[in-house]
Design a protein around this motif. Sequence first.
Motif, PDB file in Angstrom:
ATOM      1  N   ARG A   1       0.072 -45.476 -53.581  1.00 24.27           N
ATOM      2  CA  ARG A   1       0.514 -46.419 -52.546  1.00 24.27           C
ATOM      3  C   ARG A   1       2.002 -46.745 -52.624  1.00 24.27           C
ATOM      4  O   ARG A   1       2.504 -47.566 -51.853  1.00 24.27           O
ATOM      5  CB  ARG A   1      -0.302 -47.704 -52.639  1.00 24.27           C
ATOM      6  CG  ARG A   1      -0.066 -48.527 -53.893  1.00 24.27           C
ATOM      7  CD  ARG A   1      -1.032 -49.691 -53.946  1.00 24.27           C
ATOM      8  NE  ARG A   1      -0.925 -50.446 -55.180  1.00 24.27           N
ATOM      9  CZ  ARG A   1      -1.826 -51.320 -55.602  1.00 24.27           C
ATOM     10  NH1 ARG A   1      -2.896 -51.533 -54.874  1.00 24.27           N
ATOM     11  NH2 ARG A   1      -1.663 -51.971 -56.730  1.00 24.27           N
ATOM     12  N   SER A   2       2.722 -46.138 -53.570  1.00 29.70           N
ATOM     13  CA  SER A   2       4.159 -46.394 -53.661  1.00 29.70           C
ATOM     14  C   SER A   2       4.904 -45.789 -52.466  1.00 29.70           C
ATOM     15  O   SER A   2       5.968 -46.256 -52.091  1.00 29.70           O
ATOM     16  CB  SER A   2       4.721 -45.829 -54.973  1.00 29.70           C
ATOM     17  OG  SER A   2       4.517 -44.435 -55.045  1.00 29.70           O
ATOM     18  N   VAL A   3       4.325 -44.724 -51.866  1.00 29.85           N
ATOM     19  CA  VAL A   3       4.894 -44.127 -50.655  1.00 29.85           C
ATOM     20  C   VAL A   3       3.755 -43.928 -49.666  1.00 29.85           C
ATOM     21  O   VAL A   3       2.816 -43.177 -49.931  1.00 29.85           O
ATOM     22  CB  VAL A   3       5.570 -42.766 -50.938  1.00 29.85           C
ATOM     23  CG1 VAL A   3       6.078 -42.158 -49.628  1.00 29.85           C
ATOM     24  CG2 VAL A   3       6.711 -42.920 -51.932  1.00 29.85           C
TER      25      VAL A   3
ATOM     26  N   ASP B   1      -1.496 -41.918 -47.441  1.00 26.99           N
ATOM     27  CA  ASP B   1      -0.635 -41.616 -48.579  1.00 26.99           C
ATOM     28  C   ASP B   1      -0.330 -40.123 -48.644  1.00 26.99           C
ATOM     29  O   ASP B   1      -0.786 -39.339 -47.801  1.00 26.99           O
ATOM     30  CB  ASP B   1      -1.242 -42.121 -49.895  1.00 26.99           C
ATOM     31  CG  ASP B   1      -2.555 -41.442 -50.260  1.00 26.99           C
ATOM     32  OD1 ASP B   1      -2.757 -40.261 -49.873  1.00 26.99           O
ATOM     33  OD2 ASP B   1      -3.380 -42.055 -50.937  1.00 26.99           O
TER      34      ASP B   1
ATOM     35  N   TRP C   1      -5.297 -45.563 -45.741  1.00 28.70           N
ATOM     36  CA  TRP C   1      -5.168 -46.951 -46.197  1.00 28.70           C
ATOM     37  C   TRP C   1      -5.036 -47.839 -44.950  1.00 28.70           C
ATOM     38  O   TRP C   1      -4.568 -47.399 -43.915  1.00 28.70           O
ATOM     39  CB  TRP C   1      -3.904 -47.138 -47.031  1.00 28.70           C
ATOM     40  CG  TRP C   1      -3.900 -46.450 -48.367  1.00 28.70           C
ATOM     41  CD1 TRP C   1      -3.884 -45.106 -48.609  1.00 28.70           C
ATOM     42  CD2 TRP C   1      -3.896 -47.076 -49.639  1.00 28.70           C
ATOM     43  NE1 TRP C   1      -3.879 -44.850 -49.942  1.00 28.70           N
ATOM     44  CE2 TRP C   1      -3.877 -46.041 -50.624  1.00 28.70           C
ATOM     45  CE3 TRP C   1      -3.902 -48.396 -50.077  1.00 28.70           C
ATOM     46  CZ2 TRP C   1      -3.862 -46.302 -51.977  1.00 28.70           C
ATOM     47  CZ3 TRP C   1      -3.877 -48.653 -51.426  1.00 28.70           C
ATOM     48  CH2 TRP C   1      -3.861 -47.618 -52.375  1.00 28.70           C
TER      49      TRP C   1
ATOM     50  N   ASP D   1      -4.228 -41.689 -58.683  1.00 31.95           N
ATOM     51  CA  ASP D   1      -3.938 -43.031 -59.177  1.00 31.95           C
ATOM     52  C   ASP D   1      -3.572 -43.918 -57.984  1.00 31.95           C
ATOM     53  O   ASP D   1      -2.604 -43.649 -57.268  1.00 31.95           O
ATOM     54  CB  ASP D   1      -2.781 -42.995 -60.178  1.00 31.95           C
ATOM     55  CG  ASP D   1      -2.527 -44.353 -60.820  1.00 31.95           C
ATOM     56  OD1 ASP D   1      -2.054 -45.260 -60.104  1.00 31.95           O
ATOM     57  OD2 ASP D   1      -2.827 -44.502 -62.018  1.00 31.95           O
TER      58      ASP D   1
ATOM     59  N   ASN E   1      -2.300 -46.907 -57.766  1.00 26.70           N
ATOM     60  CA  ASN E   1      -1.004 -47.582 -57.828  1.00 26.70           C
ATOM     61  C   ASN E   1       0.150 -46.643 -57.500  1.00 26.70           C
ATOM     62  O   ASN E   1       1.103 -47.013 -56.812  1.00 26.70           O
ATOM     63  CB  ASN E   1      -0.815 -48.199 -59.217  1.00 26.70           C
ATOM     64  CG  ASN E   1      -1.801 -49.317 -59.486  1.00 26.70           C
ATOM     65  OD1 ASN E   1      -2.066 -50.133 -58.599  1.00 26.70           O
ATOM     66  ND2 ASN E   1      -2.361 -49.357 -60.678  1.00 26.70           N
ATOM     67  N   ARG E   2       0.076 -45.410 -58.008  1.00 25.75           N
ATOM     68  CA  ARG E   2       1.144 -44.440 -57.709  1.00 25.75           C
ATOM     69  C   ARG E   2       1.068 -43.966 -56.269  1.00 25.75           C
ATOM     70  O   ARG E   2       2.083 -43.779 -55.606  1.00 25.75           O
ATOM     71  CB  ARG E   2       1.037 -43.252 -58.652  1.00 25.75           C
ATOM     72  CG  ARG E   2       1.365 -43.569 -60.108  1.00 25.75           C
ATOM     73  CD  ARG E   2       1.323 -42.309 -60.944  1.00 25.75           C
ATOM     74  NE  ARG E   2       2.294 -41.330 -60.498  1.00 25.75           N
ATOM     75  CZ  ARG E   2       2.315 -40.067 -60.900  1.00 25.75           C
ATOM     76  NH1 ARG E   2       1.394 -39.642 -61.757  1.00 25.75           N
ATOM     77  NH2 ARG E   2       3.230 -39.231 -60.465  1.00 25.75           N
TER      78      ARG E   2
END
Length: 400
Positions: A372-374, A393, A399, A367, A369-370
């Motif tokens: 790229r959270s860290v 990631d 990224w 996912d 969105n999840r």
Amino acid sequence: MSEPLSSGLDFGGFNKPGVWDPRETGQILYYFDHFLAAQGIAQDGSPQDLVQLRRLLGQDLHLVKQAYTRVKAIYDPLDDEIDAIEDAFVDLKDPGDKKKDDDKKKDGDKKKDDDKKKDDDKKKDDDKKKDDDKKKDDDKKKDDDKKKDDDKKKDDDKPKAKPDLPRLLSLKSEAAPIKEELKNWRQFASFEEPTVALLDSALAQPGNVSLRQEACSVAVRSLYAMLAGQFMDARNGRDIRGGIRANLELLGQMTDAAQVNSVPYKSTLARRRPIGAWDAGREARDLCRPGSVDGWVTKKEIAKLSHEAVADLDVSPNDPMWHTRATMENKRPDTWSDIENYINDGTTADLKEKKKFREKFPEFRYDLNRARSVLFWDDVKTTATSPKVNVTDAFGQDWN
């Protein structure tokens, strides 16, 4: 045909030698039409085309799957050995941690078993009819447990790998191109499978002319896209020379853009006249009347239409590339989410190529969105017009 099209064709023979005429700019495979004609495909959406395209793509899909199986048999042992050496390095950090994890897992499994036993006992009291089903479940659980024990015994019997860094690096270097080839075969198969399914659907409905024409068009475009991609890969991304005439034409478009790109004004009377054969040949292909199920409008039919009538034409509801006007107005698609889902699907497939990851997380789905959270800082890219930060990631995806 003994090899897949993507590896068995001489792509150098698809184009004329030397530079290109400006009128041919953008046509990557110049002799693609000749190739189809040699296969008995006239590109007119006829029943003969449908049969020949199904034969060509069906045979190629079979060969692609064979190639995938062959390469996978080479890659899997390398991947297993890489996993074993990596596990050896993990155990090397602190042997006591593994024992703690095993003990914790046993306690958790015991608690789960106790809870399950309570649920099973309650279930027996509540509904006697389900005893037979429970017995089947218990038998299945015993079989599963026995299989797990057998697999564990096989793993225990295997000689333990050593934390050998040179060997690990050598294996990864050897496996990298094989993994890339495996990925390519998987992509080819996923590309051809829906097209073959569409052709089969059209063959099963011989009276549906619209579906037959749609299936033939999709098959031809899919085949062109696949071969063109392979052709450009074989060139390692090098551009194709267009010649001085092509360069002068491009320069003219850049310096005289206002005149070249201007849309001529048509009076009301002119807009209502038939556009004629010349302008009909310049219109987009694969157009149909809104809501029509009778197939596409031919060039001869378009030539008899006015400019206003041509403007009312639309793409097919089944078009794989474009949305109809009704779709855009009534239920506008979320294209951005479609792109994100496409990336999520592809990345999920890549991560699950690793056997150990696939077994440990069978239900995993990547996912964006999840993920790229860290992010983990890598370096700063300074070659663009503005600096960009390159990061990775937790799943090893880059990224920037």
